[in-house]
Write a protein that holds these residues in place. Sequence first.
Motif, PDB file in Angstrom:
ATOM      1  N   GLN A 109     -13.263  99.841  97.097  1.00 33.46           N
ATOM      2  CA  GLN A 109     -14.146 100.617  97.959  1.00 33.46           C
ATOM      3  C   GLN A 109     -13.698 102.078  98.000  1.00 33.46           C
ATOM      4  O   GLN A 109     -12.521 102.389  97.927  1.00 33.46           O
ATOM      5  N   ARG A 110     -14.643 102.989  98.146  1.00 34.99           N
ATOM      6  CA  ARG A 110     -14.328 104.419  98.193  1.00 34.99           C
ATOM      7  C   ARG A 110     -13.660 104.801  99.513  1.00 34.99           C
ATOM      8  O   ARG A 110     -12.883 105.759  99.567  1.00 34.99           O
ATOM      9  N   GLU A 111     -13.942 104.078 100.565  1.00 32.67           N
ATOM     10  CA  GLU A 111     -13.387 104.360 101.887  1.00 32.67           C
ATOM     11  C   GLU A 111     -11.882 104.066 101.891  1.00 32.67           C
ATOM     12  O   GLU A 111     -11.431 103.054 101.368  1.00 32.67           O
ATOM     13  N   HIS A 112     -11.099 104.969 102.483  1.00 34.62           N
ATOM     14  CA  HIS A 112      -9.656 104.745 102.574  1.00 34.62           C
ATOM     15  C   HIS A 112      -9.368 103.537 103.460  1.00 34.62           C
ATOM     16  O   HIS A 112     -10.072 103.270 104.438  1.00 34.62           O
ATOM     17  N   ALA A 113      -8.307 102.814 103.132  1.00 29.77           N
ATOM     18  CA  ALA A 113      -7.973 101.581 103.856  1.00 29.77           C
ATOM     19  C   ALA A 113      -7.815 101.803 105.351  1.00 29.77           C
ATOM     20  O   ALA A 113      -8.263 100.981 106.166  1.00 29.77           O
ATOM     21  N   VAL A 114      -7.193 102.896 105.754  1.00 29.49           N
ATOM     22  CA  VAL A 114      -6.960 103.142 107.187  1.00 29.49           C
ATOM     23  C   VAL A 114      -8.279 103.382 107.900  1.00 29.49           C
ATOM     24  O   VAL A 114      -8.515 102.852 108.993  1.00 29.49           O
ATOM     25  N   ASN A 115      -9.167 104.168 107.285  1.00 33.61           N
ATOM     26  CA  ASN A 115     -10.484 104.397 107.889  1.00 33.61           C
ATOM     27  C   ASN A 115     -11.285 103.100 107.968  1.00 33.61           C
ATOM     28  O   ASN A 115     -11.985 102.848 108.958  1.00 33.61           O
TER      29      ASN A 115
ATOM     30  N   GLU B  23     -12.749  83.071  93.117  1.00 36.39           N
ATOM     31  CA  GLU B  23     -14.193  83.308  93.114  1.00 36.39           C
ATOM     32  C   GLU B  23     -14.698  83.831  94.457  1.00 36.39           C
ATOM     33  O   GLU B  23     -15.716  83.396  94.996  1.00 36.39           O
ATOM     34  N   ARG B  24     -13.961  84.841  94.986  1.00 38.19           N
ATOM     35  CA  ARG B  24     -14.317  85.458  96.268  1.00 38.19           C
ATOM     36  C   ARG B  24     -14.359  86.982  96.140  1.00 38.19           C
ATOM     37  O   ARG B  24     -13.889  87.706  97.015  1.00 38.19           O
ATOM     38  N   GLU B  25     -14.895  87.434  95.047  1.00 48.85           N
ATOM     39  CA  GLU B  25     -14.877  88.866  94.737  1.00 48.85           C
ATOM     40  C   GLU B  25     -15.779  89.702  95.625  1.00 48.85           C
ATOM     41  O   GLU B  25     -15.740  90.936  95.561  1.00 48.85           O
ATOM     42  N   GLN B  26     -16.578  89.059  96.471  1.00 49.21           N
ATOM     43  CA  GLN B  26     -17.443  89.819  97.369  1.00 49.21           C
ATOM     44  C   GLN B  26     -16.670  90.422  98.534  1.00 49.21           C
ATOM     45  O   GLN B  26     -17.188  91.302  99.234  1.00 49.21           O
ATOM     46  N   ILE B  27     -15.446  89.987  98.767  1.00 51.18           N
ATOM     47  CA  ILE B  27     -14.635  90.531  99.860  1.00 51.18           C
ATOM     48  C   ILE B  27     -14.189  91.949  99.492  1.00 51.18           C
ATOM     49  O   ILE B  27     -13.608  92.165  98.428  1.00 51.18           O
ATOM     50  N   PRO B  28     -14.458  92.942 100.352  1.00 54.50           N
ATOM     51  CA  PRO B  28     -14.117  94.323 100.005  1.00 54.50           C
ATOM     52  C   PRO B  28     -12.614  94.595 100.034  1.00 54.50           C
ATOM     53  O   PRO B  28     -11.885  94.057 100.880  1.00 54.50           O
ATOM     54  N   VAL B  29     -12.169  95.416  99.087  1.00 54.16           N
ATOM     55  CA  VAL B  29     -10.758  95.778  98.956  1.00 54.16           C
ATOM     56  C   VAL B  29     -10.645  97.293  99.083  1.00 54.16           C
ATOM     57  O   VAL B  29     -11.407  98.042  98.455  1.00 54.16           O
ATOM     58  N   PHE B  30      -9.687  97.753  99.884  1.00 47.84           N
ATOM     59  CA  PHE B  30      -9.534  99.173 100.179  1.00 47.84           C
ATOM     60  C   PHE B  30      -8.126  99.641  99.807  1.00 47.84           C
ATOM     61  O   PHE B  30      -7.140  98.972 100.122  1.00 47.84           O
ATOM     62  N   LYS B  31      -8.037 100.790  99.178  1.00 45.93           N
ATOM     63  CA  LYS B  31      -6.753 101.370  98.792  1.00 45.93           C
ATOM     64  C   LYS B  31      -6.202 102.204  99.938  1.00 45.93           C
ATOM     65  O   LYS B  31      -6.900 103.041 100.498  1.00 45.93           O
ATOM     66  N   GLY B  32      -4.929 101.969 100.275  1.00 42.62           N
ATOM     67  CA  GLY B  32      -4.313 102.664 101.392  1.00 42.62           C
ATOM     68  C   GLY B  32      -3.093 103.467 101.004  1.00 42.62           C
ATOM     69  O   GLY B  32      -3.033 104.058  99.922  1.00 42.62           O
ATOM     70  N   SER B  33      -2.098 103.453 101.862  1.00 41.36           N
ATOM     71  CA  SER B  33      -0.943 104.337 101.746  1.00 41.36           C
ATOM     72  C   SER B  33      -0.108 104.038 100.504  1.00 41.36           C
ATOM     73  O   SER B  33       0.211 102.882 100.220  1.00 41.36           O
ATOM     74  N   GLY B  34       0.269 105.105  99.799  1.00 36.14           N
ATOM     75  CA  GLY B  34       1.088 104.968  98.598  1.00 36.14           C
ATOM     76  C   GLY B  34       2.558 105.208  98.834  1.00 36.14           C
ATOM     77  O   GLY B  34       3.368 105.122  97.909  1.00 36.14           O
ATOM     78  N   GLY B  35       2.945 105.497 100.082  1.00 40.07           N
ATOM     79  CA  GLY B  35       4.346 105.741 100.412  1.00 40.07           C
ATOM     80  C   GLY B  35       4.537 105.683 101.912  1.00 40.07           C
ATOM     81  O   GLY B  35       3.568 105.528 102.674  1.00 40.07           O
ATOM     82  N   PRO B  36       5.763 105.802 102.396  1.00 41.00           N
ATOM     83  CA  PRO B  36       6.049 105.677 103.826  1.00 41.00           C
ATOM     84  C   PRO B  36       5.491 106.840 104.632  1.00 41.00           C
ATOM     85  O   PRO B  36       5.072 107.863 104.085  1.00 41.00           O
ATOM     86  N   LEU B  37       5.507 106.682 105.945  1.00 39.51           N
ATOM     87  CA  LEU B  37       4.945 107.670 106.856  1.00 39.51           C
ATOM     88  C   LEU B  37       5.646 109.017 106.735  1.00 39.51           C
ATOM     89  O   LEU B  37       5.005 110.067 106.739  1.00 39.51           O
TER      90      LEU B  37
END
Length: 328
Positions: free
Chosen positions: A104-110, A58-72
């Motif tokens: 979130q629309r913002e990328h995880a790294v940003n 019950e902590r869904e207010q914490i923002p989640v960001f999508k990041g890298s889908g593979g290695p550098l």
Amino acid sequence: MAKKLVIIDTDCGIDDAQAIMMALAAPNIEILGVTCVFGNAAVKNVCQNVLRVLSVCEREQIPVFKGSGGPLVGASNTISDHFGTDGLGDVLEDRDPQWEDKIQREHAVNAMIRLVSENQKQVSLVALGPLTNLALAVRLDPCFPEKLKDLYIMGGNMEGKGNVTLCAEFNFAMDPESAYIVLEEFLCTTHLASWEYSCRNALKWEFFDELINQDAPAARFMKTITSKCWAYSKEAMVNKRDVYFGPGFVSYDAYAMAACIDGSVVTESIECPVRVELQGSICRGMMALDRTNSLKKSHTIFVMTKCNVAKFSQLLMESLRQPCKKSP
């Protein structure tokens, strides 16, 4: 007392879920956001797994960001099925079809760079998966590491004992270049929970049974996602961990999170320079400890070696007593 500000970077498998719930249960922790990276599962599954954990607690207010889908660099490595193909034991059928709307629309790294820049010298970053997002952050903002309060990593190894290759631990093996960059260029105070540290501080399977059989939604969730996962079966085939360290219950990522929550959980560390090996068919991704200063590096990290198992066990127990019952 002001709460400790934390960003969790995760490839959310079962042990990541445990670590996230540990942070959610800690009264001294404020989670600014959860950034997702490939690893235990494809990054789209990782995002869904994090959302599911936050929902259960019950902590869904914490923002989640999508990041890298593979290695550098290079092609993506084959995703491990250590925790099932979806990262949470392949037992959850009621996936949310609208999950992307909750990311979130913002990328995880940003997001990582922004949140740390807004709270300079106040944020503890806890990295539980491959270190790709962190490596990209320092490439986009070379000052990013110095803005952190400190960094906690679950990954790497101390003695050349590997769990996915002969000499390398999973998180580092998935993206050795990123692990190399982070341990060379993040000059902030860094604490690392290695594979051997986790395994040497394993808990008894009887404790695991007590842990997941508590009467709370989080415990029932953990019991469900571990129910068909061979990694959480004491009757499973003998694996590398058992060969090196003997049997036991190990919630790998929770060891790094516990150190962030309560530094006294770690009773002994080795402070020394380290380097991640990038070459070789056997040693690529292995972390080497330089206890004789052969590399002439100016930067050292703290490699955890001994744990207060009683305190760690208590944090695990509390993590699965969520959500807390509200007063009438």
